[in-house]
Scaffold this motif. Structure first.
Motif, PDB file in Angstrom:
ATOM      1  N   HIS A  70     -79.192 -59.739-114.733  1.00  0.00           N
ATOM      2  CA  HIS A  70     -79.644 -58.157-114.026  1.00  0.00           C
ATOM      3  C   HIS A  70     -78.304 -57.237-113.401  1.00  0.00           C
ATOM      4  O   HIS A  70     -77.746 -57.198-112.957  1.00  0.00           O
ATOM      5  N   GLU A  72     -77.632 -53.263-112.138  1.00  0.00           N
ATOM      6  CA  GLU A  72     -78.103 -51.349-112.122  1.00  0.00           C
ATOM      7  C   GLU A  72     -76.594 -50.924-112.091  1.00  0.00           C
ATOM      8  O   GLU A  72     -75.536 -50.916-112.158  1.00  0.00           O
ATOM      9  N   ASN A 103     -79.209 -43.641-113.900  1.00  0.00           N
ATOM     10  CA  ASN A 103     -79.111 -44.341-112.964  1.00  0.00           C
ATOM     11  C   ASN A 103     -80.472 -45.704-113.722  1.00  0.00           C
ATOM     12  O   ASN A 103     -81.680 -44.518-114.041  1.00  0.00           O
ATOM     13  N   GLN A 105     -82.244 -49.511-114.341  1.00  0.00           N
ATOM     14  CA  GLN A 105     -81.271 -51.512-114.308  1.00  0.00           C
ATOM     15  C   GLN A 105     -81.831 -51.887-115.753  1.00  0.00           C
ATOM     16  O   GLN A 105     -83.171 -51.113-116.401  1.00  0.00           O
ATOM     17  N   ASP A 107     -82.601 -55.492-118.309  1.00  0.00           N
ATOM     18  CA  ASP A 107     -82.371 -57.320-117.197  1.00  0.00           C
ATOM     19  C   ASP A 107     -82.050 -58.118-119.080  1.00  0.00           C
ATOM     20  O   ASP A 107     -82.814 -56.939-119.707  1.00  0.00           O
ATOM     21  N   TYR A 128     -84.464 -52.123-120.633  1.00  0.00           N
ATOM     22  CA  TYR A 128     -83.893 -51.064-119.709  1.00  0.00           C
ATOM     23  C   TYR A 128     -85.310 -50.208-119.466  1.00  0.00           C
ATOM     24  O   TYR A 128     -85.467 -49.847-119.907  1.00  0.00           O
TER      25      TYR A 128
END
Length: 237
Positions: A70, A72, A103, A105, A107, A128
């Motif tokens: 994960h 960020e 921004n 995150q 996975d 994303y």
């Protein structure tokens, strides 16, 4: 079983893949395998957390590295990850000219055979999540503002369940992905404010038009070529 504390470790797991750096976590040798439980790390500047890298069995003829993580960080770094990894070749560098501010995150799950001849068989599965980004798909088009939603990808395809944003002063929704023939089809629907549209297209005719109109469009991408079709009822013009 042996467990050691790892600090500032670099994981260079396969040729062509961006390295994972600055890993802090636990390195555990158990049976014939190894597990790295990383509390933190970075990949192309994106912060990693709760990331696990595992080689289940060193004694197999070809060992396999499994990575679940994960991250960020800036969306620009995510696009760089795609562009600098083998995924770029498989989607014909579809994201190469995209630019982003903001921004999100990531996975991601990787399944990588630790044999240079087998690296082409690597598998990747990722999602994303854009968080209020500004994304430029092509330099000839204005940036899409307030982008939210998810982009899913594997080693073979790219999928957009739904992404929302604003373009030409109105709301926009995008969905689509890779088709069976390998081409990428993106569908879009939204409304456009002609005052904003005039900023992109200089024409005396447009100066006499005003209002907000609905539109639908499709972009079909084949290799580096793209076909664009846009239609509108012009209601509200």
């Amino acid at each position: 079983m042996v467990t050691v504390k790892a600090r500032d470790v670099v994981l260079d797991y396969g040729k062509g893949w961006p390295r994972i750096e600055g890993i802090d976590g636990d390195l555990r040798f158990e049976g014939n395998g190894m597990v790295v439980e990383a509390q933190r790390g970075t990949m192309l500047g994106a912060r990693l957390s709760n990331t696990r890298a595992e080689i289940p069995d060193f004694d197999k003829p070809i060992s396999t590295l499994l990575v679940k993580g994960h991250a960020e960080g800036p969306t620009a770094e995510f696009l760089k990850f795609i562009d600098q990894s083998p995924v770029a070749e498989r989607i014909d560098h579809f994201t190469e000219n995209m630019r982003a501010a903001g921004n999100g995150q990531l996975d991601i799950a990787l399944h990588i055979p630790l044999d240079e001849k087998k690296l082409g068989e690597s598998k990747i599965d990722g999602t994303y999540l854009f968080k209020n980004n500004e994304v430029t798909v092509d330099s000839a088009l204005p940036a899409i503002q307030q982008v939210n939603g998810s982009l899913k990808f594997s080693g073979n395809d790219l999928r957009v369940p739904e992404i929302s944003g604003t373009l030409f002063g109105g709301p926009l929704k995008i969905k689509g992905g890779t088709q069976k023939d390998g081409r990428v089809l993106i569908s879009a629907s939204g409304t456009a404010d002609f005052a904003q549209f005039r900023k992109q297209a200089s024409s005396p005719l447009l100066n006499k038009l005003s209002g907000t109109v609905p539109y639908r469009g499709e972009i079909l991408v084949n290799k580096r070529d793209a076909d664009l079709v846009v239609e509108s009822t012009l209601v509200g013009l």
